[in-house]
Design a protein around this motif. Sequence first.
Motif, PDB file in Angstrom:
ATOM      1  N   VAL A 183      18.116   7.013  13.933  1.00  0.00           N
ATOM      2  CA  VAL A 183      17.116   7.435  12.951  1.00  0.00           C
ATOM      3  C   VAL A 183      16.869   6.373  12.281  1.00  0.00           C
ATOM      4  O   VAL A 183      15.668   6.017  11.917  1.00  0.00           O
ATOM      5  N   ALA A 184      17.729   5.685  11.585  1.00  0.00           N
ATOM      6  CA  ALA A 184      17.657   4.433  10.605  1.00  0.00           C
ATOM      7  C   ALA A 184      16.770   3.504  11.317  1.00  0.00           C
ATOM      8  O   ALA A 184      15.878   2.827  10.584  1.00  0.00           O
ATOM      9  N   THR A 185      17.250   3.294  12.379  1.00  0.00           N
ATOM     10  CA  THR A 185      16.491   1.920  13.192  1.00  0.00           C
ATOM     11  C   THR A 185      14.982   2.369  13.252  1.00  0.00           C
ATOM     12  O   THR A 185      13.910   1.556  13.114  1.00  0.00           O
ATOM     13  N   PRO A 227       0.928  -1.057   0.075  1.00  0.00           N
ATOM     14  CA  PRO A 227      -0.068   0.184  -0.025  1.00  0.00           C
ATOM     15  C   PRO A 227       0.734   1.211   0.135  1.00  0.00           C
ATOM     16  O   PRO A 227       2.136   1.324   0.353  1.00  0.00           O
ATOM     17  N   ASP A 228       0.139   2.317  -0.516  1.00  0.00           N
ATOM     18  CA  ASP A 228       0.949   3.567  -0.532  1.00  0.00           C
ATOM     19  C   ASP A 228       1.626   4.112   0.770  1.00  0.00           C
ATOM     20  O   ASP A 228       2.780   4.692   0.647  1.00  0.00           O
ATOM     21  N   PRO A 229       0.968   4.069   1.759  1.00  0.00           N
ATOM     22  CA  PRO A 229       1.636   4.720   2.941  1.00  0.00           C
ATOM     23  C   PRO A 229       2.829   3.862   3.437  1.00  0.00           C
ATOM     24  O   PRO A 229       3.755   4.279   3.937  1.00  0.00           O
ATOM     25  N   VAL A 230       2.669   2.513   3.275  1.00  0.00           N
ATOM     26  CA  VAL A 230       3.865   1.348   3.577  1.00  0.00           C
ATOM     27  C   VAL A 230       4.979   1.748   2.503  1.00  0.00           C
ATOM     28  O   VAL A 230       6.006   1.684   3.197  1.00  0.00           O
ATOM     29  N   VAL A 248      13.100   2.043  10.112  1.00  0.00           N
ATOM     30  CA  VAL A 248      12.776   0.657   9.865  1.00  0.00           C
ATOM     31  C   VAL A 248      11.695   0.292  10.715  1.00  0.00           C
ATOM     32  O   VAL A 248      10.458  -0.384  10.260  1.00  0.00           O
ATOM     33  N   VAL A 249      11.570   0.479  12.161  1.00  0.00           N
ATOM     34  CA  VAL A 249      10.357   0.051  12.751  1.00  0.00           C
ATOM     35  C   VAL A 249       9.198   0.992  12.496  1.00  0.00           C
ATOM     36  O   VAL A 249       7.954   0.418  12.430  1.00  0.00           O
ATOM     37  N   ASP A 250       9.400   2.068  11.882  1.00  0.00           N
ATOM     38  CA  ASP A 250       8.246   2.970  11.323  1.00  0.00           C
ATOM     39  C   ASP A 250       7.629   2.045  10.059  1.00  0.00           C
ATOM     40  O   ASP A 250       5.981   2.267   9.898  1.00  0.00           O
ATOM     41  N   VAL A 296       5.628  -0.803  11.702  1.00  0.00           N
ATOM     42  CA  VAL A 296       4.358  -0.123  12.316  1.00  0.00           C
ATOM     43  C   VAL A 296       3.120   0.268  11.227  1.00  0.00           C
ATOM     44  O   VAL A 296       2.136  -0.042  11.393  1.00  0.00           O
ATOM     45  N   THR A 297       3.600   1.005  10.104  1.00  0.00           N
ATOM     46  CA  THR A 297       2.738   1.486   9.222  1.00  0.00           C
ATOM     47  C   THR A 297       2.320   0.211   8.617  1.00  0.00           C
ATOM     48  O   THR A 297       1.109   0.200   8.074  1.00  0.00           O
ATOM     49  N   ARG A 298       2.846  -0.837   8.055  1.00  0.00           N
ATOM     50  CA  ARG A 298       2.391  -1.990   7.705  1.00  0.00           C
ATOM     51  C   ARG A 298       1.342  -2.676   8.603  1.00  0.00           C
ATOM     52  O   ARG A 298       0.324  -2.983   8.006  1.00  0.00           O
TER      53      ARG A 298
END
Length: 178
Positions: A113-115, A65-68, A118-120, A123-125
């Motif tokens: 910040v990179a970690t 999906p677009d947000p992911v 990746v968590v973002d 979570v978005t997914r």
Amino acid sequence: MGTAGQREAPEERVAERSAARRGYGEPDRDIPARERRVGESAGGERRPDHRPLWIEEPARRHPMPDPVRTAAVRALLIISVTLIQAMVAFLCTMAGSWLAFPMVISSVVSTVVATWAVVDVWVTRQVWSQRYGVVSEPSSTARALRRERRARRRRERAALREQERIRRRGGTGQLSHL
């Protein structure tokens, strides 16, 4: 047109459209006859055994999906910058430059910040799946309980119908006609 007609051969229609766009069958007027390609005859027509190099296919839906996808692209850019900073910090350290210490500090911050990025993505997914992607299927236990309730109601309705039928006949609750 039904679904069978739609599934017939979409690649053929796309190939026909792209062939019409490119103008197959029309001779190239600016190329002399001796310089034409091997697959063409003198009249500029293609031989039937010639196939195009590729067939254009309609685009399928996006794999995510677009947000992911947006979060993933952002995370990829941040990770790339972090790797570049780490490489510059290493090279500055090897060269004994004064820039080594600030680059190491910025690399550490960029790694955090990179970690986070990746968590973002993760979570978005998960959030997208919970909001839009979950197919609601009852569990097998809920299905079994519902099946039992329906069977019990069916038996109760059948018993009520039987009682009504007996009452309509004028019986006093007896089941036989002796």
